[in-house]
Write a protein that holds these residues in place. Sequence first.
Motif, PDB file in Angstrom:
ATOM      1  N   THR A 317      -8.139   6.339   2.184  1.00 58.06           N
ATOM      2  CA  THR A 317      -8.776   7.606   2.764  1.00 58.06           C
ATOM      3  C   THR A 317      -9.939   7.908   2.006  1.00 58.06           C
ATOM      4  O   THR A 317     -10.735   8.726   2.538  1.00 58.06           O
ATOM      5  N   GLY A 318      -9.761   7.728   0.842  1.00 59.43           N
ATOM      6  CA  GLY A 318     -11.099   8.172  -0.136  1.00 59.43           C
ATOM      7  C   GLY A 318     -12.365   7.320   0.328  1.00 59.43           C
ATOM      8  O   GLY A 318     -13.502   8.009   0.000  1.00 59.43           O
ATOM      9  N   VAL A 319     -12.430   6.288   1.033  1.00 54.00           N
ATOM     10  CA  VAL A 319     -13.568   5.573   1.405  1.00 54.00           C
ATOM     11  C   VAL A 319     -13.800   5.822   2.987  1.00 54.00           C
ATOM     12  O   VAL A 319     -14.535   4.969   3.392  1.00 54.00           O
ATOM     13  N   GLY A 320     -12.956   6.684   3.290  1.00 51.54           N
ATOM     14  CA  GLY A 320     -13.259   7.192   4.939  1.00 51.54           C
ATOM     15  C   GLY A 320     -12.479   6.419   5.727  1.00 51.54           C
ATOM     16  O   GLY A 320     -12.707   6.618   7.242  1.00 51.54           O
ATOM     17  N   ALA A 321     -11.656   5.358   5.626  1.00 51.00           N
ATOM     18  CA  ALA A 321     -11.000   4.235   6.608  1.00 51.00           C
ATOM     19  C   ALA A 321      -9.539   5.253   6.824  1.00 51.00           C
ATOM     20  O   ALA A 321      -8.647   4.631   6.340  1.00 51.00           O
ATOM     21  N   PHE A 322      -9.497   6.417   7.361  1.00 50.57           N
ATOM     22  CA  PHE A 322      -8.316   7.082   7.736  1.00 50.57           C
ATOM     23  C   PHE A 322      -7.438   6.135   8.464  1.00 50.57           C
ATOM     24  O   PHE A 322      -6.131   6.257   8.264  1.00 50.57           O
ATOM     25  N   SER A 323      -7.857   5.650   9.432  1.00 49.66           N
ATOM     26  CA  SER A 323      -6.946   4.925  10.338  1.00 49.66           C
ATOM     27  C   SER A 323      -6.419   3.678   9.654  1.00 49.66           C
ATOM     28  O   SER A 323      -5.348   3.282   9.917  1.00 49.66           O
ATOM     29  N   LEU A 324      -7.138   3.077   8.896  1.00 54.15           N
ATOM     30  CA  LEU A 324      -6.628   2.010   8.203  1.00 54.15           C
ATOM     31  C   LEU A 324      -5.559   2.367   7.151  1.00 54.15           C
ATOM     32  O   LEU A 324      -4.361   1.649   7.011  1.00 54.15           O
ATOM     33  N   ALA A 325      -5.625   3.651   6.676  1.00 57.69           N
ATOM     34  CA  ALA A 325      -4.515   4.046   5.841  1.00 57.69           C
ATOM     35  C   ALA A 325      -3.302   4.243   6.395  1.00 57.69           C
ATOM     36  O   ALA A 325      -2.461   3.824   6.021  1.00 57.69           O
ATOM     37  N   VAL A 326      -3.185   4.808   7.678  1.00 52.36           N
ATOM     38  CA  VAL A 326      -2.061   4.737   8.722  1.00 52.36           C
ATOM     39  C   VAL A 326      -1.831   3.241   9.128  1.00 52.36           C
ATOM     40  O   VAL A 326      -0.491   3.310   8.975  1.00 52.36           O
ATOM     41  N   PHE A 327      -2.487   2.540   9.253  1.00 55.34           N
ATOM     42  CA  PHE A 327      -2.051   1.257   9.534  1.00 55.34           C
ATOM     43  C   PHE A 327      -1.273   0.456   8.425  1.00 55.34           C
ATOM     44  O   PHE A 327      -0.370  -0.214   8.353  1.00 55.34           O
ATOM     45  N   HIS A 328      -1.908   0.882   7.310  1.00 60.98           N
ATOM     46  CA  HIS A 328      -1.351   0.261   5.942  1.00 60.98           C
ATOM     47  C   HIS A 328       0.251   0.836   5.736  1.00 60.98           C
ATOM     48  O   HIS A 328       0.900   0.194   5.384  1.00 60.98           O
ATOM     49  N   LEU A 329       0.189   2.176   5.902  1.00 57.47           N
ATOM     50  CA  LEU A 329       1.405   2.684   5.723  1.00 57.47           C
ATOM     51  C   LEU A 329       2.514   2.090   6.817  1.00 57.47           C
ATOM     52  O   LEU A 329       3.836   1.915   6.521  1.00 57.47           O
ATOM     53  N   ILE A 330       1.911   1.780   7.894  1.00 60.16           N
ATOM     54  CA  ILE A 330       3.060   1.348   8.769  1.00 60.16           C
ATOM     55  C   ILE A 330       3.407  -0.047   8.330  1.00 60.16           C
ATOM     56  O   ILE A 330       4.678  -0.509   8.316  1.00 60.16           O
ATOM     57  N   ALA A 331       2.379  -1.022   8.190  1.00 64.03           N
ATOM     58  CA  ALA A 331       2.413  -2.205   7.597  1.00 64.03           C
ATOM     59  C   ALA A 331       3.536  -2.531   6.420  1.00 64.03           C
ATOM     60  O   ALA A 331       4.565  -3.019   6.143  1.00 64.03           O
ATOM     61  N   HIS A 332       3.279  -1.418   5.603  1.00 66.76           N
ATOM     62  CA  HIS A 332       3.766  -1.522   3.979  1.00 66.76           C
ATOM     63  C   HIS A 332       5.439  -0.730   4.574  1.00 66.76           C
ATOM     64  O   HIS A 332       6.327  -1.134   3.712  1.00 66.76           O
ATOM     65  N   GLY A 333       5.432   0.038   5.197  1.00 68.85           N
ATOM     66  CA  GLY A 333       6.749   0.600   5.418  1.00 68.85           C
ATOM     67  C   GLY A 333       7.732  -0.511   5.893  1.00 68.85           C
ATOM     68  O   GLY A 333       9.028  -0.552   5.613  1.00 68.85           O
ATOM     69  N   MET A 334       7.330  -1.422   7.042  1.00 67.57           N
ATOM     70  CA  MET A 334       8.212  -2.464   7.447  1.00 67.57           C
ATOM     71  C   MET A 334       8.395  -3.194   6.434  1.00 67.57           C
ATOM     72  O   MET A 334       9.515  -3.680   6.366  1.00 67.57           O
ATOM     73  N   PHE A 335       7.378  -3.705   5.751  1.00 65.29           N
ATOM     74  CA  PHE A 335       7.701  -4.702   4.524  1.00 65.29           C
ATOM     75  C   PHE A 335       8.788  -4.310   3.689  1.00 65.29           C
ATOM     76  O   PHE A 335       9.517  -4.859   3.244  1.00 65.29           O
ATOM     77  N   LYS A 336       8.265  -2.846   3.232  1.00 64.77           N
ATOM     78  CA  LYS A 336       9.182  -2.251   2.020  1.00 64.77           C
ATOM     79  C   LYS A 336      10.620  -2.066   2.556  1.00 64.77           C
ATOM     80  O   LYS A 336      11.526  -2.223   1.542  1.00 64.77           O
ATOM     81  N   ALA A 337      10.734  -1.697   3.771  1.00 68.09           N
ATOM     82  CA  ALA A 337      12.133  -1.441   4.221  1.00 68.09           C
ATOM     83  C   ALA A 337      12.922  -2.709   4.112  1.00 68.09           C
ATOM     84  O   ALA A 337      14.192  -2.751   3.853  1.00 68.09           O
ATOM     85  N   THR A 338      12.396  -3.737   4.692  1.00 71.29           N
ATOM     86  CA  THR A 338      13.179  -4.670   4.663  1.00 71.29           C
ATOM     87  C   THR A 338      13.321  -5.386   3.350  1.00 71.29           C
ATOM     88  O   THR A 338      14.419  -6.079   2.923  1.00 71.29           O
ATOM     89  N   MET A 339      12.251  -5.143   2.433  1.00 71.44           N
ATOM     90  CA  MET A 339      12.605  -5.633   0.808  1.00 71.44           C
ATOM     91  C   MET A 339      13.887  -4.896   0.315  1.00 71.44           C
ATOM     92  O   MET A 339      14.769  -5.241  -0.445  1.00 71.44           O
ATOM     93  N   PHE A 340      13.949  -3.573   0.516  1.00 73.29           N
ATOM     94  CA  PHE A 340      14.874  -2.510  -0.065  1.00 73.29           C
ATOM     95  C   PHE A 340      16.350  -3.154   0.628  1.00 73.29           C
ATOM     96  O   PHE A 340      17.302  -3.251  -0.260  1.00 73.29           O
ATOM     97  N   LEU A 341      16.367  -3.131   1.759  1.00 68.55           N
ATOM     98  CA  LEU A 341      17.854  -3.606   2.419  1.00 68.55           C
ATOM     99  C   LEU A 341      18.026  -4.830   2.259  1.00 68.55           C
ATOM    100  O   LEU A 341      19.153  -5.004   1.910  1.00 68.55           O
ATOM    101  N   SER A 342      17.007  -5.812   1.868  1.00 67.69           N
ATOM    102  CA  SER A 342      17.566  -7.103   1.163  1.00 67.69           C
ATOM    103  C   SER A 342      17.824  -7.159  -0.046  1.00 67.69           C
ATOM    104  O   SER A 342      18.901  -7.702  -0.658  1.00 67.69           O
ATOM    105  N   SER A 343      17.256  -6.188  -1.134  1.00 65.91           N
ATOM    106  CA  SER A 343      17.856  -6.113  -2.347  1.00 65.91           C
ATOM    107  C   SER A 343      19.181  -5.324  -2.535  1.00 65.91           C
ATOM    108  O   SER A 343      19.906  -5.960  -3.639  1.00 65.91           O
ATOM    109  N   GLY A 344      19.510  -4.769  -1.451  1.00 68.89           N
ATOM    110  CA  GLY A 344      21.037  -4.267  -1.514  1.00 68.89           C
ATOM    111  C   GLY A 344      21.784  -5.374  -1.461  1.00 68.89           C
ATOM    112  O   GLY A 344      22.815  -5.691  -2.366  1.00 68.89           O
ATOM    113  N   ASP A 345      21.574  -6.403  -0.537  1.00 68.82           N
ATOM    114  CA  ASP A 345      22.551  -7.497  -0.259  1.00 68.82           C
ATOM    115  C   ASP A 345      22.429  -8.568  -1.628  1.00 68.82           C
ATOM    116  O   ASP A 345      23.322  -9.097  -1.931  1.00 68.82           O
ATOM    117  N   LEU A 346      21.293  -8.714  -2.059  1.00 63.35           N
ATOM    118  CA  LEU A 346      21.047  -9.502  -3.299  1.00 63.35           C
ATOM    119  C   LEU A 346      21.821  -9.063  -4.528  1.00 63.35           C
ATOM    120  O   LEU A 346      22.399  -9.813  -5.292  1.00 63.35           O
TER     121      LEU A 346
END
Length: 560
Positions: A317-346
């Motif tokens: 957002t600091g370099v003006g790429a506001f939409s990329l920040a939203v895209f980033h948070l969606i991609a990171h959210g999907m990735f991190k949700a999978t990681m945490f739910l898998s960490s519980g199983d591990l």
Amino acid sequence: MIKLQWLIPLLPVLSALLVHLLAGRLGRRVAQLSVGMGVITFLVALWQIVVFITSDQGPSWMGIGGNWGSVYLDPLSATMALVVSGFSLIVHIYSVRYMAEEPGYARFFMLLDLMTASILLFVTAGDLITLLIAWHLVSVMMYFLLAQNTESRPGERYAFWTFLTYRIGDLPMVLAAVILFQAYGALDFPTLFDRLMAAPDTEVFGMPAAIIAAGLIAVSAFAKSAQFPLHTWLPYTMDGPTPVSALMHAGIVNAGGIIINRFAPAFVNADGVLHLLFVVGLLTAVIGSVLMLTQNDIKKSLGYSTMGQMGFMIMETGVGAFSLAVFHLIAHGMFKATMFLSSGDLIGDARRHDDVPQNPLYTFLVDRKTGKPTRLPWLAIGVVTLVVPLVILLLAHWAVSPDFFQKQGAIVLLFFGWITGVQVLFATHRLDATNPVRMMLMILLSFALIVIGYSIIGHTFETFLYPDEAFREALYHAAGLDAVTFDGLVLLLGLVVLVGWIGSYLASREESLFGNRFSELRLTLYSLISRELYIADLYERLSQALLEGSKRINVWMRWR
């Protein structure tokens, strides 16, 4: 169509009410009721965004009284409603079995529904008052969810720590809302943003309203999104249930990026604040990534990983790429949700079996052992990993948007993308492989597909989120620096990265330019990083000092 927007936050509230009323009669089957309502909420959000895209009617607003108590339907709210309801549904389904042996089973699902409703109200709010109420409710529900296990003292303690940090983030948000209302006399977002864009230089109490409001919103976003030095609540909330950690790291911590995008009309007229976002985001990304490497607890390591990613999001957002920040948070959210739910199983598997999983990737990443020595010349590997990522990045972005290279923010993002690509290729080529040439080609092909896909989706998403090209250009322009400063920063960062690469290469060969002359300094630096820069200890001392001070005041004032 806007009427459906009301259903999205109301359905989880209805689910929580039904869970509370029917818990005694249905027992643990209330979880199925909660999941069923989650499915309906997700389908409504999906239908809403499909209709919004296909109808091409533009943003719409609807309130229940005056110009407050409203919802807003625009690309940002429609996208985030779908994302939040989707993440919440996954967490609901996962929790049905994961929380089966935990006390307070029905209470957990009721709280999960109320948390989902709070976040959905936050992303769909159409005025300042509704947004503030939702912003506050997210904090409160976060506290109750983290303290789900009432017998865990550390859990209660760090839940309260999170609650206090969120309160710190609430106050600047309230002040920003007061300043915006005082300056422009409107509560609802459509009117407020129209007046703000028409008169960006409006002053309140002799100060520029847009800049002051944007600065306060930025501070609030720092607290909610764990930016340095307000980050300590994030890695220390791991005593909460794993599904809550997944929801928090995949969705709630992204609130900072969402609120900055919601008030983009204020930030586009506050260029100095965008520079502040870039500096704080960059600092947070570096510190979070470094601290992640020294953690020996999987969930705490994921916590610092999330902190680093939140830093990247704010930096974008600091370099003006506001939409990329939203895209980033969606991609990171999907990735991190999978990681945490898998960490519980591990963690569950590790408690039942003490064997360590064995595979080449685990050995390479955890044991720091490379496989068989590669037969590829080191110089060839160096050239390929330096040149190929740069060529792929330039061609992909040039094909999608040739004017992309005329923006400073885009150059910064390309720079970081190139460094990340080089590091990934340079590290993974040492994986165990019978045919290193074929493996290198497969890695390059995978990298090219990822970059091309990311570029196409990223540019398409930017056009969808901010269809006004002039506004997109204004965001990048507001984040720009003068040419001398910009070139100097790029050169400085390039030198830092070059020194880092040389140090990493020498460390891999167990060599050093300075011998053992700085071994004590290296050990001191490692101790500092492994103790998380002593920031948590500093906050602990401060809290103890405050408690001691309050006790002394009670004694002096003879309060009982």
